[in-house]
Design a protein around this motif. Structure first.
Motif, mmCIF file in Angstrom:
data_model
loop_
_atom_site.group_PDB
_atom_site.id
_atom_site.type_symbol
_atom_site.label_atom_id
_atom_site.label_comp_id
_atom_site.label_asym_id
_atom_site.label_seq_id
_atom_site.Cartn_x
_atom_site.Cartn_y
_atom_site.Cartn_z
ATOM 1 N N GLY A 156 -2.043 14.662 28.349
ATOM 2 C CA GLY A 156 -2.168 13.580 29.317
ATOM 3 C C GLY A 156 -3.556 13.529 29.917
ATOM 4 O O GLY A 156 -4.250 14.554 30.004
ATOM 5 N N TYR A 157 -3.981 12.319 30.325
ATOM 6 C CA TYR A 157 -5.309 12.128 30.910
ATOM 7 C C TYR A 157 -5.231 11.126 32.051
ATOM 8 O O TYR A 157 -4.404 10.200 32.031
ATOM 9 N N MET A 158 -6.069 11.334 33.047
ATOM 10 C CA MET A 158 -6.218 10.386 34.150
ATOM 11 C C MET A 158 -7.647 9.864 34.134
ATOM 12 O O MET A 158 -8.593 10.626 33.916
ATOM 13 N N CYS A 159 -7.801 8.557 34.374
ATOM 14 C CA CYS A 159 -9.147 7.986 34.401
ATOM 15 C C CYS A 159 -9.152 6.692 35.208
ATOM 16 O O CYS A 159 -8.094 6.193 35.617
ATOM 17 N N ALA A 160 -10.342 6.167 35.438
ATOM 18 C CA ALA A 160 -10.514 4.864 36.095
ATOM 19 C C ALA A 160 -11.056 3.896 35.050
ATOM 20 O O ALA A 160 -12.215 3.999 34.643
ATOM 21 N N MET A 161 -10.202 2.987 34.607
ATOM 22 C CA MET A 161 -10.598 2.038 33.559
ATOM 23 C C MET A 161 -11.406 0.890 34.168
ATOM 24 O O MET A 161 -10.941 0.228 35.117
ATOM 25 N N PRO A 162 -12.593 0.597 33.631
ATOM 26 C CA PRO A 162 -13.364 -0.547 34.122
ATOM 27 C C PRO A 162 -12.610 -1.854 33.914
ATOM 28 O O PRO A 162 -11.993 -2.065 32.863
ATOM 29 N N GLY A 163 -12.653 -2.721 34.910
ATOM 30 C CA GLY A 163 -11.946 -3.999 34.828
ATOM 31 C C GLY A 163 -12.402 -4.834 33.653
ATOM 32 O O GLY A 163 -11.585 -5.479 32.980
ATOM 33 N N ASN A 164 -13.707 -4.862 33.381
ATOM 34 C CA ASN A 164 -14.217 -5.648 32.259
ATOM 35 C C ASN A 164 -13.707 -5.127 30.925
ATOM 36 O O ASN A 164 -13.426 -5.910 30.011
ATOM 37 N N LEU A 165 -13.579 -3.803 30.806
ATOM 38 C CA LEU A 165 -13.068 -3.230 29.562
ATOM 39 C C LEU A 165 -11.623 -3.672 29.323
ATOM 40 O O LEU A 165 -11.263 -4.083 28.218
ATOM 41 N N ILE B 34 -14.708 -3.593 39.581
ATOM 42 C CA ILE B 34 -13.284 -3.255 39.556
ATOM 43 C C ILE B 34 -13.005 -2.086 38.613
ATOM 44 O O ILE B 34 -13.447 -2.070 37.461
ATOM 45 N N PHE B 35 -12.254 -1.113 39.128
ATOM 46 C CA PHE B 35 -11.797 0.022 38.334
ATOM 47 C C PHE B 35 -10.295 0.181 38.581
ATOM 48 O O PHE B 35 -9.829 0.060 39.714
ATOM 49 N N VAL B 36 -9.561 0.455 37.513
ATOM 50 C CA VAL B 36 -8.102 0.518 37.594
ATOM 51 C C VAL B 36 -7.635 1.939 37.263
ATOM 52 O O VAL B 36 -7.976 2.473 36.197
ATOM 53 N N PRO B 37 -6.852 2.568 38.150
ATOM 54 C CA PRO B 37 -6.327 3.902 37.840
ATOM 55 C C PRO B 37 -5.444 3.843 36.585
ATOM 56 O O PRO B 37 -4.601 2.948 36.461
ATOM 57 N N MET B 38 -5.649 4.763 35.667
ATOM 58 C CA MET B 38 -4.823 4.776 34.456
ATOM 59 C C MET B 38 -4.326 6.182 34.142
ATOM 60 O O MET B 38 -5.093 7.144 34.141
ATOM 61 N N LYS B 39 -3.022 6.265 33.871
ATOM 62 C CA LYS B 39 -2.415 7.498 33.374
ATOM 63 C C LYS B 39 -2.138 7.294 31.886
ATOM 64 O O LYS B 39 -1.449 6.342 31.497
ATOM 65 N N LEU B 40 -2.701 8.165 31.064
ATOM 66 C CA LEU B 40 -2.562 8.040 29.613
ATOM 67 C C LEU B 40 -1.753 9.202 29.057
ATOM 68 O O LEU B 40 -2.033 10.361 29.346
ATOM 69 N N THR B 41 -0.743 8.883 28.249
ATOM 70 C CA THR B 41 0.043 9.895 27.556
ATOM 71 C C THR B 41 -0.188 9.740 26.060
ATOM 72 O O THR B 41 -0.050 8.639 25.521
ATOM 73 N N VAL B 42 -0.553 10.819 25.398
ATOM 74 C CA VAL B 42 -0.792 10.785 23.950
ATOM 75 C C VAL B 42 0.465 11.296 23.249
ATOM 76 O O VAL B 42 0.842 12.466 23.392
ATOM 77 N N VAL B 43 1.113 10.396 22.513
ATOM 78 C CA VAL B 43 2.397 10.685 21.871
ATOM 79 C C VAL B 43 2.201 10.788 20.364
ATOM 80 O O VAL B 43 1.481 9.975 19.768
#
Length: 692
Positions: free
Chosen positions: A220-229, A328-337
């Motif tokens: 799992g990873y936590m990051c701030a995804m750029p709004g433009n991305l 703009i940055f969006v909190p994202m929780k990523l799970t690698v399955v």
């Protein structure tokens, strides 16, 4: 050489087309379009598909303007147009890029003619495609359409050159092309579709800094995804970026979240603080290390499982409001399955991630206990033959699209033949079919007329609200009665198709309204009786008196929905309105033949049957619970016992007694009531952190 499983799937698909065509007295071409569109709709790529074939010369005969159906998505300001390339040969041939481009040009011609208004003088207002022309014309003039998607569906096999067709434009509206051949559809059902490897630099952004989280199961990873991305990803990938259930949810919603939009425009720097963020999955993450920090450089099979509306709103704000997303940055929780378990795990992650937001549980209804029960009954309730056949058959309930095909993959030809004898294609029905049968009989033809997905969502919502209080009502009797309603619905389709007055249009609307009107008249004229659906199940066909009454009622329905005085010109749209159903009920003076009572059951008899079915259901539930408790084993119950004592979860003597017996399995066995109580207790413990 073509995959044998794919060839079997294609053969099965064409069999389904033949059966649909024969049952509905319809062209194979239109049956193919509808069958294929149902697969795409169930997968969430289109929603509430409307078949409306149109083909006319355009621009002095240089080429045709053509479509075979459409689906609108108001939330995305997108219209999907469907075109078919139906070969129907025994051995599949290749769909070339030249073939695909020719079809796409015909679809483009229809869109161009709609935008310009040219079709106004060439189409009759009663033409099923007239509504699409009107929608495209009005939306284009009001600047309310940003994208057209043209789907080309075919029973051919896609060539390498036809896999990617570059987007185009008509004026300022972008047009995207999607080719869905039978091999791609098979890959999607088998969950072996194309791998989508996303590299962030291809979408205008460098690697994104992240923190690794030890989830204990999956990386799992936590990051701030750029709004433009996110907006760039959504612009390119559109709803393919969203997990299937979320995709279906967004396709039926019309409102952009005003709070999200307000923050984007007025307080972009505070978006990270105010927004709940998104949850996402991938089957692989490209992680790199720079200066001792971890970064995500790209993702394979990236899907947003929670936060689809946030993502779509970012794109819409940039597209419509010209909003600047750079802050703009969006909190994202990523799970690698892992890829091997993605099909099962990702929908569950999506369901649990969405329990606190506006995505209704109906969008995940395939995994609800109701659907699981119906699936179980469909594999257990035998139909005894009365035509001399030497084997029983079953009605196959397809909880998820493609189950019928998947059940045959890997079997020998002899095993497939045996499977089809036991589960004939004519006795296959899906969850959207079930909703259609039930809501037609429940007097909701206007809802059914709004399309399979909208109707299913309504049905699922209603069941969800009722199920917890009355789960025992959804038993074997309910399943058999549902099949009987399916027999009635399909018989009505056949009856309508063979009437002299039928003009090859609006059959779907005529059928659901006829079934609803029949149920309404029966309840009104014989209030103490209802149709004996259990008897229809035993006979596996509707009686002649019912068929005769339905045929007469269908003629009245046809006249009513085509009445020139109707409030809405387009018949398809008129049938979606509650006013249409109310007017039909108020104006209908038809008297049912009293012989219909020969096939009715009194309400008192019905109550006795229901009580008996509930008792049987409770007994069955107890047997199932006993089996599950036994298989869980004494050691696991001992673990739960210790956990429950430690957390002070035991609140009754019955719980203590039941656990004391469970820890002695197999020397002692709990009763049905004790087994049910133990499973309840295990659920409580799991909510407190107990690991099953």
């Amino acid at each position: 050489m073509a995959d044998s499983g794919m060839l079997d799937f294609r053969s099965s698909l064409l069999d389904e087309v033949d059966l649909r065509s024969e049952a509905n007295n319809d062209l194979k071409y239109s049956s193919f379009v509808n069958v294929f569109a149902e697969y795409l709709s169930d997968a969430g790529f289109i929603s509430d598909f409307t078949y409306s074939s149109y083909k006319r010369p355009y621009k002095a005969g240089r080429r045709n303007a053509r479509i075979d159906g459409y689906s609108e998505n108001i939330f995305e300001e997108t219209v999907s147009v469907v075109l078919a390339d139906f070969y129907n040969g025994v051995d599949p041939i290749t769909l070339t890029k030249t073939d695909a481009l020719q079809s796409f040009k015909e679809g483009m011609a229809f869109i161009e003619a709609s935008f310009s208004g040219t079709l106004r003088t060439e189409m009759d207002k009663s033409d099923p495609a007239y509504y699409l022309f009107q929608l495209l014309y009005q939306y284009h003039n009001k600047d309310r359409i940003r994208k057209i998607k043209i789907f080309l569906i075919s029973d051919k096999i896609r060539s390498t050159g036809a896999k990617n067709i570059d987007p185009d434009k008509i004026g300022d509206v972008s047009v995207e092309f999607a080719i869905w051949t039978v091999d791609r559809l098979f890959e999607n059902i088998r969950d072996e579709g194309e791998i989508r490897d996303i590299v962030f630099t291809d979408y205008g952004n460098g690697p994104v800094k992240c923190l690794e989280i030890n989830s204990g199961v999956y990386p799992g990873y936590m990051c701030a995804m750029p709004g433009n991305l996110l907006a760039n990803l959504y612009e390119k990938l559109d709803t393919e970026l969203l997990e299937g259930n979320i995709r279906s949810f967004l396709s039926t919603k019309v409102a952009v979240n005003s709070g999200i939009r307000k923050t984007i425009i007025n307080e972009p720097s505070k978006f990270f603080i105010y927004n709940n963020g998104i949850s996402a999955t991938a089957t692989q993450a490209h992680i790199i290390q720079q200066d001792g920090e971890l970064y995500i450089a790209g993702l394979v099979d990236f899907q947003i499982v929670n936060g689809g509306q946030t993502t779509a709103s970012l794109y819409n704000a940039r597209y419509k409001d010209k909003a600047d997303l750079s802050q703009i940055f969006v909190p994202m929780k990523l799970t690698v399955v892992e890829k091997s378990s993605a099909k099962e795990v990702i929908p569950l992650i999506a369901e649990y991630a969405n329990t606190q937001n506006k995505v209704n549980s109906a969008d995940f209804f395939s995994n609800h206990e109701f659907c699981i029960k119906m699936e179980r009954y469909s594999r257990a309730c035998r139909v005894t033959p009365d035509d001399g056949a030497q084997y029983d058959t079953f009605w196959f309930f397809e909880r998820a699209k493609g189950q019928y095909t998947q059940a045959q993959i890997g079997k020998t030809p002899a095993q497939i033949r045996e499977f089809k004898l036991r589960y004939p294609k004519t006795q296959l029905f899906t969850k959207t079919d079930l909703a259609k049968f039930r809501n037609s009989w429940a007097g909701m033809p206007d809802t059914v007329s709004k399309g399979a997905q909208t109707n299913f969502s309504k049905f699922a919502d209603d069941i969800k609200k009722d199920y917890d209080q009355r789960s025992n009502e959804y038993n074997e009797k309910y399943f058999k009665e549902t099949v009987s309603l399916g027999l009635l619905f399909r018989a009505t389709e056949s009856l309508v198709s063979n009437q002299e007055w039928y003009q090859q249009g609006y059959r779907a609307q005529i059928v659901t309204y006829s079934m609803s009107l029949f149920a309404y008249l029966l309840a009104k004229q014989y209030p103490g009786y209802s149709l004996d659906l259990q008897r229809i199940w035993k006979n596996q066909k509707i009686p002649q008196i019912v068929a005769s009454e339905i045929a007469s009622i269908a003629k009245l329905v046809n006249d009513s929905i085509n009445d020139p005085s109707r409030e809405t010109v387009n018949v398809t749209q008129w049938c979606k309105r509650t006013e249409c159903w109310k007017r039909m009920q108020a104006s209908c003076q038809y008297e049912l033949n009293c012989k219909i009572l020969d096939w009715c059951i009194s309400h008192d008899e019905e109550l006795v049957e229901r009580a008996s079915a509930r008792r049987d259901s409770k007994t069955e539930a107890g047997i199932v619970a006993e089996k599950e408790v036994f298989e869980y084993g004494a050691s696991n119950w001992a673990r739960l016992n210790s956990f429950a004592i430690e957390r002070k979860l035991l609140t009754s003597r019955k719980q203590v007694q039941s656990l004391n017996i469970a820890v002695q399995i197999p020397n002692k066995l709990p009763s049905s009531d004790q087994a049910l109580l133990l499973l309840e207790l295990r659920e409580i413990a799991m909510n407190e952190g107990f690991r099953k």
